[in-house]
Scaffold this motif. Structure first.
Motif, PDB file in Angstrom:
ATOM      1  N   GLN A 252      43.710  34.391  78.500  1.00 38.69           N
ATOM      2  CA  GLN A 252      44.172  35.245  77.410  1.00 38.69           C
ATOM      3  C   GLN A 252      43.690  36.687  77.528  1.00 38.69           C
ATOM      4  O   GLN A 252      44.280  37.585  76.915  1.00 38.69           O
ATOM      5  CB  GLN A 252      43.725  34.657  76.068  1.00 38.69           C
ATOM      6  N   HIS A 253      42.650  36.948  78.319  1.00 35.76           N
ATOM      7  CA  HIS A 253      42.163  38.321  78.448  1.00 35.76           C
ATOM      8  C   HIS A 253      42.836  39.062  79.596  1.00 35.76           C
ATOM      9  O   HIS A 253      42.462  40.203  79.894  1.00 35.76           O
ATOM     10  CB  HIS A 253      40.646  38.340  78.618  1.00 35.76           C
TER      11      HIS A 253
ATOM     12  N   GLY B 177      31.591  33.262  76.089  1.00 37.57           N
ATOM     13  CA  GLY B 177      32.710  33.516  76.987  1.00 37.57           C
ATOM     14  C   GLY B 177      33.719  34.510  76.450  1.00 37.57           C
ATOM     15  O   GLY B 177      34.676  34.857  77.151  1.00 37.57           O
ATOM     16  N   SER B 178      33.548  34.978  75.219  1.00 41.42           N
ATOM     17  CA  SER B 178      34.495  35.933  74.638  1.00 41.42           C
ATOM     18  C   SER B 178      34.427  37.272  75.364  1.00 41.42           C
ATOM     19  O   SER B 178      33.362  37.710  75.808  1.00 41.42           O
ATOM     20  CB  SER B 178      34.200  36.140  73.154  1.00 41.42           C
TER      21      SER B 178
ATOM     22  N   GLU C 263      38.739  41.635  70.537  1.00 38.81           N
ATOM     23  CA  GLU C 263      37.989  40.505  71.087  1.00 38.81           C
ATOM     24  C   GLU C 263      38.901  39.294  71.234  1.00 38.81           C
ATOM     25  O   GLU C 263      39.759  39.030  70.378  1.00 38.81           O
ATOM     26  CB  GLU C 263      36.813  40.163  70.169  1.00 38.81           C
ATOM     27  N   ILE C 264      38.701  38.529  72.327  1.00 37.60           N
ATOM     28  CA  ILE C 264      39.469  37.309  72.549  1.00 37.60           C
ATOM     29  C   ILE C 264      38.683  36.396  73.480  1.00 37.60           C
ATOM     30  O   ILE C 264      37.874  36.863  74.296  1.00 37.60           O
ATOM     31  CB  ILE C 264      40.863  37.639  73.144  1.00 37.60           C
ATOM     32  N   HIS C 265      38.911  35.090  73.349  1.00 39.61           N
ATOM     33  CA  HIS C 265      38.346  34.133  74.301  1.00 39.61           C
ATOM     34  C   HIS C 265      39.421  33.805  75.330  1.00 39.61           C
ATOM     35  O   HIS C 265      40.578  33.567  74.962  1.00 39.61           O
ATOM     36  CB  HIS C 265      37.882  32.854  73.603  1.00 39.61           C
TER      37      HIS C 265
ATOM     38  N   LEU D 259      44.223  31.935  69.684  1.00 40.76           N
ATOM     39  CA  LEU D 259      43.968  32.090  68.250  1.00 40.76           C
ATOM     40  C   LEU D 259      42.597  32.698  67.964  1.00 40.76           C
ATOM     41  O   LEU D 259      42.232  32.880  66.801  1.00 40.76           O
ATOM     42  CB  LEU D 259      44.109  30.739  67.549  1.00 40.76           C
ATOM     43  N   SER D 260      41.850  33.019  69.019  1.00 37.86           N
ATOM     44  CA  SER D 260      40.568  33.708  68.831  1.00 37.86           C
ATOM     45  C   SER D 260      40.740  35.221  68.763  1.00 37.86           C
ATOM     46  O   SER D 260      39.770  35.940  68.512  1.00 37.86           O
ATOM     47  CB  SER D 260      39.613  33.364  69.979  1.00 37.86           C
TER      48      SER D 260
END
Length: 662
Positions: free
Chosen positions: A366-367, A561-562, A592-594, A599-600
């Motif tokens: 997702q990143h 891990g984010s 910010e995302i994991h 959904l983070s």
């Protein structure tokens, strides 16, 4: 040319038909009452007194000395104008602009001819007002603008939600929270301030309620009826800006007189933009105004329809002072007539000349997208796409053999993919990259697509799970020269954070086949136009009290891990030496995302604005945040307004908005 002495009127009242007083700053020749001149209007919410003053003083007095009235008007509810602003590009805003145009044309110092000019917001509303055809409006110059408010603005791209929807909306939440200057409006400044604080909306929540291309977005999108525009249009853009696609669209589709210029610039006027080369934009503008507002033959009709800067291939960097290349003049319709080369996605990560069937899994973390840079580079920090290798490593990449000769990519590359999905929703990002012999990867251009919007943005539909579908997306227009011996890479990912908000599921796509259609321009095509060197008026007389500073820091929490990105743009603090107003501004964003969880995703902003003079001081603190689950978006925004040490107003806005195929 004999330059005319000018006067500078900082607060000319324009009273609208409903009694609302707008504030205008007007530069015009001293003798305009006896020798009237055309007026050039720039109509913005960005505060002429302390917001756009640094660029205004470079531009409008220059026009005035050459026989024009430069008119900078604060829109309703902003700066030193009365009223409240409810949204961008509203019917009220456009009606106000039309009234202002008629007011200008009726002034004894005005010849009756009016032009309209602006960059970004001012470029948008110049096009929209031109489509209303007020009789005195004879010509416009629109810079860094759009013809389609849904498909090519800061809200959505390819049907994907841009994170700039929150970022820019938070910017306006801050910009519009500031009071007028008591030195201009007098004792009513506090009442005006409280009125706008009470009424000010948090616009991202409104924009997010329109997730497809509905009537809300069709309003103000001049692509709905290009024929409505009759004024002559000079359209200007920059390859390192988000808004480059409008220039070819206007040149190809307008029936009115139209010319286009696209340089290597970010979101700035070309007489002080980076990367260089800058051009004599003000001289070009006066040629345009002289022809269409004064009837003087200046040769603008003989200019090439499109003057594009063909950028030489370059190593990746997050900012450039200058881009090597050359100017290229092309005629209307030339994009359709340029050569095209078709390359196919092949096995083993190759771009080939013949079709091949592939069976490749696409499930990007997702990143993916951390090297994308800002959606709209504007503040002059490290904003441009850096080395793409980190994102390439998280994407499916297809490389062509080293080019046997240099290749001029001019136009909008098109990518067609056949794929299958294991979920009802998903998204793709496609990047065309220049791979150097040592492996460094420069992003040439890109596009994104919400796969629910594969058949159009008006009526999105879920993906058929497990059934192959064909999707096509056009990448952004570009003019880029790939050197001989270097490679093209097509990089495809199923995420592009933090540029776009993720799909609600960690979708796994199977890529079955695809192709890339490249628009190519021969070395001997077109002409090589030339521009005069950039000129400006003397800079804004200001004293720097705190220097500007920009930073962008990416980090990974090794425990959770984010992955996060922190953006800080401190615009410094400056004292205006003409009237003593001291202004300061700091913008902060966090994304910010994991990597494993769409959904983070979370975005946060915090702006601080300060105004002070002698014993008077005010400050606003505005914050916002956004997150989502699989069904809803959640938005919270807070505003605090301070007079001295007293908080005089606070408000909090919360919104829960259903997701609709996004």
């Amino acid at each position: 040319m004999n330059l005319r002495p000018i006067i500078d009127l900082p607060d000319e009242p324009i009273v609208l038909s409903d009694g609302t007083r707008l504030s205008a700053r007007i530069w015009r020749p001293e003798d305009a009452d006896t020798d009237p001149v055309p007026a050039i209007l720039e109509f913005l919410p960005y505060r002429k007194r302390d917001g756009t003053v640094a660029r205004d003083v470079l531009t409008h007095p220059w026009f005035a000395r050459r026989g024009y009235a430069g008119v900078r008007v604060d829109m309703r509810g902003n700066g030193d104008s009365e009223g409240v602003m409810e949204d961008e590009y509203t019917p009220q805003e456009l009606a106000d602009a039309v009234e202002v145009i008629h007011w200008l044309a009726a002034q004894p110092w005005c010849s009756g001819a009016v032009g309209m000019m602006g960059i970004s917001w001012g470029g948008f509303n110049a096009l929209q007002v031109a489509a209303l055809r007020p009789a005195p409006l004879k010509a416009i110059i629109t810079l860094c603008s759009t013809v389609d408010r849904y498909a090519d603005d800061i809200h959505y791209k390819g049907g994907c939600l841009l994170n700039e929807n929150l970022g820019w909306g938070a910017t306006m939440w801050s910009f519009s929270s500031r009071p007028p200057d008591p030195a201009l409006v007098g004792d009513k400044w506090r009442d005006m301030w409280l009125e706008r604080l009470e009424a000010e909306p948090f616009l991202p929540a409104l924009w997010l309620r329109h997730q497809s291309r509905d009537a809300y977005w069709r309003h103000g999108s001049v692509c709905e009826d290009f024929g409505a525009i009759e004024a002559a249009v000079l359209a200007v853009g920059g390859w390192n800006d988000a808004y480059k696609n409008a220039v070819p669209a206007l040149v190809e589709n307008l029936q009115a007189p139209v010319k286009g210029i696209i340089g290597p610039w970010v979101h700035k006027y070309p007489h002080f933009a980076v990367p260089g080369p800058r051009i004599g934009f003000l001289q070009e503008a006066v040629r345009w105004w002289d022809k269409w507002l004064k009837g003087i033959e200046t040769g603008v009709e003989e200019d090439p329809d499109l003057r594009l800067y063909l950028m030489d291939g370059v190593r990746p960097a997050t900012s450039y002072d200058y881009r090597q290349g050359r100017w290229l003049g092309l005629s209307k319709g030339s994009f359709a007539g340029l050569g095209r080369r078709r390359l196919h996605l092949g096995t083993n990560g190759r771009l080939t000349d013949t079709p091949e069937r592939i069976d490749a899994l696409l499930a990007s973390p997702q990143h993916t997208g951390a090297a994308a840079g800002e959606y709209c580079a504007i503040w002059l920090g490290p904003e441009l796409p850096g080395d793409q290798r980190p994102d390439d490593a998280l994407s499916l990449c297809f490389d062509a053999p080293p080019a046997t000769q240099a290749m001029n990519i001019v136009g909008a590359p098109e990518v067609t993919l056949r794929l299958a999905s294991d979920q009802l929703q998903g998204q793709i990002a496609v990047r065309l990259c220049h791979v150097h012999p040592d492996g460094a990867s420069t992003r040439i251009t890109y596009g994104v697509l919400n796969l629910s919007h594969r058949a159009g943005h008006a009526a999105p539909a879920p993906l058929p799970v497990g059934t192959p579908v064909e999707v096509t997306l056009a990448l952004d227009h570009i003019a880029y020269r790939l050197p001989a011996g270097h490679r093209l890479r097509l990089a495809i990912s199923s995420a592009y954070w933090p540029l776009i908000w993720p799909a609600p599921t960690a979708t796994r796509l199977t890529l079955l086949d695809g192709r890339l259609d490249l628009p190519l321009c021969p070395d001997d095509a077109g002409t090589e136009p030339h521009f005069l060197p950039a000129e400006t008026e003397p800079p804004w007389p200001a004293r720097e009290l705190r220097p500007p500073a920009n930073s962008r820091v990416q980090s990974t929490d090794l425990g959770s891990g984010s992955v996060s990105l922190e953006i800080i743009d401190d615009f410094g603090e400056f004292e205006d030496m003409d009237h003593g107003l001291i202004t300061g501004s700091v913008a902060r964003e966090w994304w910010e995302i994991h990597p494993d969880d769409p959904l983070s995703a979370r975005g946060r902003t915090h702006w601080t604005e300060t105004l002070r003079r002698a014993d008077w001081s005010v400050r606003t603190e505005t914050t916002s945040q956004m997150w989502s689950d699989s069904s809803f978006f959640y938005i919270e925004a807070r505003l605090e307004a301070w007079e001295g040490e007293d908080m005089i107003r606070e408000k909090t806005i919360k919104a829960t908005i259903p997701r609709s195929e996004i």
